[in-house]
Design a protein around this motif. Structure first.
Motif, short mmCIF file in Angstrom:
data_model
loop_
_atom_site.label_atom_id
_atom_site.label_comp_id
_atom_site.label_asym_id
_atom_site.label_seq_id
_atom_site.Cartn_x
_atom_site.Cartn_y
_atom_site.Cartn_z
N THR A 41 -9.37 3.42 -8.38
CA THR A 41 -8.39 3.48 -7.29
C THR A 41 -7.51 4.72 -7.38
O THR A 41 -6.79 5.02 -6.42
CB THR A 41 -7.49 2.23 -7.30
OG1 THR A 41 -6.84 2.12 -8.58
CG2 THR A 41 -8.32 0.98 -7.05
N GLN A 42 -7.54 5.42 -8.52
CA GLN A 42 -6.71 6.59 -8.70
C GLN A 42 -7.54 7.85 -8.47
O GLN A 42 -8.64 7.99 -9.00
CB GLN A 42 -6.11 6.62 -10.10
CG GLN A 42 -5.15 5.49 -10.39
CD GLN A 42 -3.88 5.59 -9.56
OE1 GLN A 42 -3.52 6.66 -9.08
NE2 GLN A 42 -3.19 4.47 -9.38
N TYR B 215 -8.20 10.26 -2.22
CA TYR B 215 -7.98 9.11 -1.36
C TYR B 215 -8.75 9.25 -0.05
O TYR B 215 -8.98 10.36 0.44
CB TYR B 215 -6.50 8.94 -1.03
CG TYR B 215 -5.66 8.43 -2.19
CD1 TYR B 215 -5.88 7.16 -2.73
CD2 TYR B 215 -4.64 9.20 -2.73
CE1 TYR B 215 -5.11 6.69 -3.78
CE2 TYR B 215 -3.86 8.74 -3.78
CZ TYR B 215 -4.11 7.48 -4.31
OH TYR B 215 -3.35 7.02 -5.34
N GLU C 120 -15.78 0.17 -7.50
CA GLU C 120 -14.63 -0.26 -6.71
C GLU C 120 -13.36 -0.29 -7.54
O GLU C 120 -12.26 -0.21 -7.00
CB GLU C 120 -14.89 -1.66 -6.14
CG GLU C 120 -16.02 -1.71 -5.13
CD GLU C 120 -16.23 -3.09 -4.56
OE1 GLU C 120 -15.51 -4.03 -5.03
OE2 GLU C 120 -17.07 -3.26 -3.66
N SER D 161 0.83 -1.20 0.00
CA SER D 161 0.00 0.00 0.00
C SER D 161 0.87 1.25 0.00
O SER D 161 2.08 1.21 0.21
CB SER D 161 -0.94 0.00 1.21
OG SER D 161 -0.20 -0.03 2.41
N SER E 134 0.64 0.06 -4.55
CA SER E 134 -0.76 -0.15 -4.94
C SER E 134 -1.64 0.88 -4.26
O SER E 134 -1.51 1.12 -3.06
CB SER E 134 -1.21 -1.56 -4.55
OG SER E 134 -2.61 -1.69 -4.67
N GLU F 49 -4.64 0.39 -3.61
CA GLU F 49 -5.59 -0.36 -2.79
C GLU F 49 -5.09 -0.39 -1.34
O GLU F 49 -3.91 -0.57 -1.07
CB GLU F 49 -5.74 -1.79 -3.30
CG GLU F 49 -6.41 -1.89 -4.66
CD GLU F 49 -7.91 -1.66 -4.57
OE1 GLU F 49 -8.44 -1.58 -3.43
OE2 GLU F 49 -8.56 -1.55 -5.62
N GLN G 225 -3.59 -6.24 -4.59
CA GLN G 225 -4.37 -6.27 -5.83
C GLN G 225 -4.45 -7.65 -6.47
O GLN G 225 -5.39 -7.91 -7.21
CB GLN G 225 -3.76 -5.28 -6.84
CG GLN G 225 -4.03 -3.82 -6.52
CD GLN G 225 -3.53 -2.88 -7.61
OE1 GLN G 225 -2.35 -2.89 -7.95
NE2 GLN G 225 -4.41 -2.08 -8.16
#
Length: 652
Positions: A559-560, A580, A556, A97, A154, A156, A135
């Motif tokens: 992520t960016q 985020y 979902e 992460s 990542s 995520e 991921q």
């Protein structure tokens, strides 16, 4: 018994060295002539017998010393324990992460240290592994090239739920976890309670934990009535030391508008205002950029200021009222408001259903049909009572008890209640100290569930929000006999805030939010094909229609962070800024002491702090430590060193 490093047995060839020394240890003698050798011959025979025994014992001790030293390097393990491990698949969780951007003592991200520890463990075992990062899931077959993707950060977030799902899916009871163990990602109580699974925790900690991120951002001035605009930003410091002169820049569509520096205390907040000046069009895409290293993933914060749609306002009266005159003058800006002034006896129900703001101005009685239709009105409703009202109909409308106040005194409205969230930014802190507030003489009181938005210095409610609904109530007519509020500068922003409370879109969303609401009345549900796009990336959100318009879920797969466009076929419905989740920026980790204490009291948990880039087998192979015999072999080797020393010293 078997051996993890059988190649070490090539060292047994070294046993020939002490044997050669023993066999070819000759002495050269110098001849000395004696007259009688009988006595010397007797002494020689006695000495030769004891010397031979001593040499043999020393040879044996040296051979055993070398033998057990070689065995220790071969790392013996009990056969039964290893065989059961080979038949048992294990799960390796590798946290990649964004919080692992923090650096270690060498100045490199702790992700690389954690990866070195992972290779160390996987490279010295014959056990099968499934490697899980944030991921993907990899069936590791011994080829380190399979793990190249996990070295990339990542977006995520680390999730213990994901680990548990995989262990249950593959019936795995042995888990190795490589992470910095963020407190908001891992619940230690859940790990402690899961006694059916063995957890081996490998923690990579940074040299020091610190991160700056934007906690909150909002526009302090309403776009519809203010000539100057100010962005209020609150920055949080996750770290144990103060930060000085941190640079903050406001950028619109690639052009820097303003920059400021701020100081933030350790584990604290700091707020600053960025004023928008010299901008012809205030609406559009913005970024706030922080200067903060080494954790850079949350340094850019996006938001979007949308040009609000003109609020559809319906003003209902029995006859022309003084309050209606004030309001008609107030809502003249057609760029922001569409006012329709109607008689309550002749208005259209559909018009009320579609309105963003309905004002009931000085009605003596609330019609029954309007009371029944109240829940169907999607916008806000403001009630301005008449001087004389039918209490029964008003009580039914508000689901509260309204009663008259006969001897109320005129009192200034308190400036402290301007801090109410609905009126945020209407007055600055300096204005609250110097502003002369309007007077208000309360005519009615309320009993029931309500919240005061405005109140007098004596504590009487002036403007109340009733229940959890968007129903607002003035506690007196807006006439010259009761108040000078309609002629006061405070009246404009208060009414504008109420009128636009239902149509203003938030300037940004967090990626951990579930859905977004959008006013989109013109979409045909049967023909809607919605996509969220950012550059070449396209996502298909689930959506549904509601009484408020359109509701779509944030996919979902997104992520960016950044600016995304909601498109229906070729029509752009809206622009949205995603950032985020705050939890990802809060990088505080469990300490080594906390995890060590957890491992000490739970037999199914072991803990290892990864403190060096170069890690030894002994320190990393926790799963083999309890079954290995190398330390006993080393102990025997040391024992034979001691025996040899005793033989050389005391045996004659």
């Amino acid at each position: 018994m078997t051996f993890l490093n059988p190649q070490a047995f090539w060292g047994l060839s070294l046993l020939i060295i002490p044997i050669l020394i023993h066999l070819f240890s000759f002495r050269w003698y110098k001849k000395v002539l004696f007259s009688n050798l009988a006595f010397l011959t007797e002494i020689k025979d006695q000495k030769q017998s004891s010397s031979t025994i001593k040499k043999v014992l020393i040879l044996i001790s040296r051979l055993l010393l070398l033998f057990f030293l070689i065995v220790a390097f071969a790392q013996p393990i009990l056969q039964g324990d290893l065989q059961s491990d080979i038949n048992k698949e294990r799960l390796v969780y590798f946290d990649n992460s964004l919080s692992l951007q923090q650096v270690d003592d060498s100045g490199e991200p702790v992700l690389f240290r954690s990866y070195t520890a992972l290779l160390n463990v996987l490279g010295h075992t014959e056990i099968d592994f499934k490697v899980l990062d944030n991921q993907s899931l990899i069936d590791f077959n011994g080829d380190v090239n399979q793990l190249s993707s996990i070295q990339e950060f990542s977006p995520e977030k680390a999730s213990f739920e994901r680990i548990k799902d995989k262990t249950e899916l593959y019936a795995i009871s042995d888990v190795l976890m490589f992470s910095d163990f963020q407190k908001n990602s891992f619940d230690l109580d859940r790990i402690a309670d899961d006694t059916l699974t063995s957890y081996k925790l490998y923690q990579s900690l940074p040299k020091q934990q610190n991160n700056l991120f934007i906690d909150t951002l909002y526009l302090t001035n309403d776009l519809s009535y203010s000539d100057s605009y100010t962005i209020q930003i609150r920055v949080k410091n996750i770290g144990n030391f103060d930060v000085s002169d941190a640079l903050v820049r406001l950028v619109k569509e690639g052009r820097q508008l303003v920059s400021k520096s701020l100081n933030i205390v350790a584990n604290g907040y700091s707020s600053l205002e960025l004023e928008l000046k010299g901008i012809e069009d205030v609406y559009g895409e913005y970024q706030v950029e922080l200067s903060d290293v080494p954790v850079v993933f949350d340094n850019v914060f996006s938001f979007y200021l949308k040009n609000p749609n003109a609020a559809r306002i319906v003003l209902l009266e029995e006859d022309q009222s003084k309050s209606g005159d004030y309001l008609q003058t107030l809502f003249t800006n057609t760029n922001y408001f569409q006012l329709s002034r109607e008689r309550v006896s002749s208005t259209s129900v559909n018009q009320l259903m579609d309105a963003d703001f309905v004002i009931l101005s000085e009605l003596s009685t609330i019609p029954d049909w309007l009371i029944k239709q109240l829940d169907e009105i999607k916008g806000s409703v403001l009630v301005i009572p008449a001087g004389t009202i039918d209490y029964n109909s008003y009580n039914q409308l508000t689901s509260s008890q309204i009663y008259p106040i006969d001897q109320a005194n005129s009192s200034p409205i308190s400036s402290e209640v301007i801090n109410h969230p609905l009126l945020k930014g209407v007055l600055s802190n300096d204005d609250q100290k110097t502003f002369d507030m309007p007077n208000f003489e309360v005519s009615y009181g309320l009993q029931g569930y309500f919240e005061s938005i405005l109140q007098t210095n004596e504590g009487h409610s002036v403007l109340a929000q009733i229940g959890n609904d968007n129903l607002y109530f003035f506690l007196a007519p807006l006439s010259e006999e009761t108040t000078d509020l309609p002629k006061h500068a405070l009246f404009v922003p208060v009414m504008y805030k109420l009128a636009q409370s239902e149509i203003q879109s938030p300037p940004y969303y967090r990626l951990n939010e579930s859905y977004v609401e959008l006013l989109a009345d013109s979409i045909n549900g049967s023909e809607a094909i919605l996509t969220l796009t950012q550059g070449e990336s396209i996502y298909y959100p689930s959506f549904r229609f509601s009484s408020q318009g359109l509701v779509f879920e944030i996919p979902e797969e997104i992520t960016q962070p950044g600016i995304y466009y909601l498109v229906n076929q070729y029509d752009t419905l809206g622009v949205f800024a995603f950032n985020y989740a705050i939890q990802e920026s809060e990088i505080e980790c469990y300490s080594m002491e906390e995890l060590s204490a957890l491992a000490e009291v739970h037999d199914h948990i072991t803990y290892q702090a990864v403190t060096n880039r170069v890690l030894s087998n002994a320190s990393m192979n926790m799963d083999q430590e309890s079954n290995s015999l190398w330390k006993y072999a080393l102990l025997l080797a040391l024992t034979f060193i001691l025996i040899e020393s005793i033989l050389l010293r005391f045996l004659k």
